[in-house]
Scaffold this motif. Structure first.
Motif, PDB file in Angstrom:
ATOM      1  N   ARG A 280      69.084  52.194   4.245  1.00 50.95           N
ATOM      2  CA  ARG A 280      70.306  52.134   5.043  1.00 50.95           C
ATOM      3  C   ARG A 280      70.238  53.014   6.293  1.00 50.95           C
ATOM      4  O   ARG A 280      71.218  53.148   7.019  1.00 50.95           O
ATOM      5  N   SER A 281      69.098  53.610   6.538  1.00 48.31           N
ATOM      6  CA  SER A 281      68.955  54.469   7.711  1.00 48.31           C
ATOM      7  C   SER A 281      67.470  54.601   8.030  1.00 48.31           C
ATOM      8  O   SER A 281      66.600  54.284   7.198  1.00 48.31           O
ATOM      9  N   LEU A 282      67.173  55.069   9.241  1.00 49.61           N
ATOM     10  CA  LEU A 282      65.783  55.323   9.602  1.00 49.61           C
ATOM     11  C   LEU A 282      65.158  56.362   8.680  1.00 49.61           C
ATOM     12  O   LEU A 282      63.961  56.275   8.360  1.00 49.61           O
ATOM     13  N   ARG A 283      65.959  57.332   8.240  1.00 52.40           N
ATOM     14  CA  ARG A 283      65.424  58.350   7.325  1.00 52.40           C
ATOM     15  C   ARG A 283      64.985  57.702   6.005  1.00 52.40           C
ATOM     16  O   ARG A 283      63.911  58.010   5.478  1.00 52.40           O
ATOM     17  N   GLU A 284      65.805  56.785   5.484  1.00 55.97           N
ATOM     18  CA  GLU A 284      65.439  56.112   4.243  1.00 55.97           C
ATOM     19  C   GLU A 284      64.237  55.187   4.442  1.00 55.97           C
ATOM     20  O   GLU A 284      63.394  55.048   3.551  1.00 55.97           O
ATOM     21  N   GLN A 285      64.166  54.547   5.604  1.00 59.41           N
ATOM     22  CA  GLN A 285      62.994  53.723   5.906  1.00 59.41           C
ATOM     23  C   GLN A 285      61.735  54.578   5.924  1.00 59.41           C
ATOM     24  O   GLN A 285      60.695  54.198   5.375  1.00 59.41           O
ATOM     25  N   ARG A 286      61.828  55.739   6.562  1.00 56.33           N
ATOM     26  CA  ARG A 286      60.698  56.659   6.624  1.00 56.33           C
ATOM     27  C   ARG A 286      60.298  57.129   5.236  1.00 56.33           C
ATOM     28  O   ARG A 286      59.103  57.187   4.909  1.00 56.33           O
ATOM     29  N   HIS A 287      61.248  57.452   4.408  1.00 58.45           N
ATOM     30  CA  HIS A 287      60.947  57.919   3.060  1.00 58.45           C
ATOM     31  C   HIS A 287      60.227  56.831   2.266  1.00 58.45           C
ATOM     32  O   HIS A 287      59.242  57.118   1.557  1.00 58.45           O
ATOM     33  N   PHE A 288      60.693  55.594   2.378  1.00 56.14           N
ATOM     34  CA  PHE A 288      60.045  54.508   1.653  1.00 56.14           C
ATOM     35  C   PHE A 288      58.613  54.307   2.137  1.00 56.14           C
ATOM     36  O   PHE A 288      57.695  54.136   1.336  1.00 56.14           O
ATOM     37  N   PHE A 289      58.432  54.369   3.444  1.00 53.43           N
ATOM     38  CA  PHE A 289      57.078  54.201   3.969  1.00 53.43           C
ATOM     39  C   PHE A 289      56.165  55.324   3.487  1.00 53.43           C
ATOM     40  O   PHE A 289      55.054  55.067   3.001  1.00 53.43           O
ATOM     41  N   ASP A 290      56.596  56.557   3.628  1.00 49.48           N
ATOM     42  CA  ASP A 290      55.749  57.699   3.286  1.00 49.48           C
ATOM     43  C   ASP A 290      55.405  57.747   1.799  1.00 49.48           C
ATOM     44  O   ASP A 290      54.291  58.151   1.430  1.00 49.48           O
ATOM     45  N   THR A 291      56.339  57.354   0.944  1.00 49.63           N
ATOM     46  CA  THR A 291      56.130  57.498  -0.501  1.00 49.63           C
ATOM     47  C   THR A 291      55.566  56.246  -1.161  1.00 49.63           C
ATOM     48  O   THR A 291      54.912  56.342  -2.212  1.00 49.63           O
TER      49      THR A 291
END
Length: 415
Positions: free
Chosen positions: A198-209
């Motif tokens: 729901r946010s760029l931060r959540e997108q980043r977290h999904f990508f990184d993990t």
């Protein structure tokens, strides 16, 4: 311009063979080129993978411009019509792309409303789409294109039935994306879960993990060290070599990781239909995000009004330009085609571009690597007639939501 039957394969498509086969027969490079050609002889791109909104900004596209562009999946050409150009000539070496471009144009001309157009061209599991084709769109098509879409495959279904399901899951690119999803699942990652962010931060977290660790897996590093592994992206051997020039250890996995990071993390998911196709394998619903430019409601009437200004040709870019008078083209869209070319082909192309260009004409293209493919390769006499708009190119490259290219380049004809 002579047409070629859409059923003709690579062996009978002389234009495609000439473009692809650069090495001596039976060398390893020749075998790679031939394998890619066989794969490329079917439908490759059900949609384009270049951002036409960036293209239109780069071209400063406006009413009255005359454009020559490569067709691919046709989404770019349709988006350009929203700016009311005077004419667009579309070229492509793949007859399946020719049929798809003509179908999409006919859909705009024939379907009476924007919701019906979106239902036909972007929504999945719409079983009435083949009926809409039969009664409304087919009469708008030339006999060869109509026959192409009505032809039945081994399953007994007509080609047009793919629009009842999801055309974007077909073609070489669609199957490549499907294979990527399967490979990720085998490593415990469901790529479509990115849609829950729901946010760029959540997108980043999904990508990184979830996504980034995949590129350290031995299987994926082994696969990406082979040229044929990226044929499904429409990346020919020559373009793979450009990507490999950025690698340090023989695997282009780090390069692909960087490109996928941009796709997953640099733009809000709601605003990036390319990310939806890559990670969810469909376009978003209205409550989920935006559609590509050619399917937006605000562009519908302009595109429909201009649909008859397009001509679609089975031809190379250079071949089409030889039929044009001097000083008659304002904008050129080469996609990434120059990555496939040798020096002779590049110089022949730019000779025709320079001859046909109006003062202030613009050429845009993309490259697998970051640098411009023509620097140091076209003759000084040709190069000195063009200004490279490098800062603007770099600025717009950062805005390209498709994310898979290393460089975006704009050249402007000197007055």
């Amino acid at each position: 311009m002579a047409e070629i039957a859409p059923e003709a394969g690579f062996l009978r498509n002389g234009k495609l063979k000439t473009a692809l086969l650069q090495h001596q027969s039976f060398s390893s490079s020749w075998l790679s080129e031939r394998l890619f050609g066989l794969l490329f002889s079917g439908l490759v791109y059900p949609q384009i993978w270049e951002d036409p909104e960036v293209d239109m900004e780069a071209m400063e596209l406006s009413a009255g411009h005359r454009i020559v562009c490569i067709g691919s999946g046709g989404c770019n050409m349709l988006a350009y019509l929203s700016r009311s150009p005077a004419a667009i000539d579309v070229v492509d070496l793949n007859p399946h792309h020719i049929a798809l471009n003509k179908l999409k144009l006919a859909a705009f001309r024939a379907l009476p409303s924007h919701p019906q157009l979106v239902r036909f061209l972007s929504q999945e599991n719409e079983r009435g789409n083949s009926t809409a084709f039969q009664h409304t769109i087919a009469p708008q098509l030339d006999p060869a294109t109509r026959s192409y879409w009505q032809k039945r495959g081994l399953s007994g279904r007509r080609r047009i039935a793919v629009f009842n399901r999801n055309i974007y899951r077909t073609g070489l690119l669609g199957r490549f994306i499907a294979a990527g999803h399967i490979l990720a699942r085998l490593h415990g990652v469901k790529l479509s879960d990115l849609a829950q962010a729901r946010s760029l931060r959540e997108q980043r977290h999904f990508f990184d993990t979830q996504i980034a660790p995949l590129f350290d897996k031995p299987t994926i590093r082994w696969l990406t060290s082979r040229k044929s592994s990226l044929f499904g992206l429409g990346i020919p051997p020559q373009q793979y070599d450009e990507l490999a020039s950025l690698a340090t250890d023989g695997s282009i996995a780090p390069v692909l990781r960087q490109r996928l990071e941009k796709l997953a993390c640099h733009f809000p998911l709601r605003e990036n239909p390319f990310a939806w196709q890559a990670f969810v394998r469909r376009y978003p619903q209205p409550h989920e995000g935006v559609l590509p430019a050619y399917l937006k409601q605000e562009n519908y009437e302009a595109i429909r009004a201009c649909a008859d200004r397009v001509e679609v040709h089975h031809a190379t870019f250079t071949e089409l330009l030889t039929t044009k008078s001097a000083g008659t083209v304002d904008r050129y869209v080469l996609l990434d085609a120059q990555d496939w070319m040798n020096d002779q082909q590049l110089n022949e192309l730019w000779s025709e571009i320079t001859r046909t260009a109006t003062p202030g004409a613009r050429v845009i293209f993309r490259t697998a690597a970051e640098k411009s493919i023509i620097e140091g390769r076209i003759s000084p006499a040709l190069r000195e007639q063009w200004n490279y708009l490098q800062p603007r190119s770099e600025e717009l490259n950062l805005q390209d939501r498709s994310a898979i290219y290393g460089g975006f380049h704009i050249y402007e004809r000197r007055a």
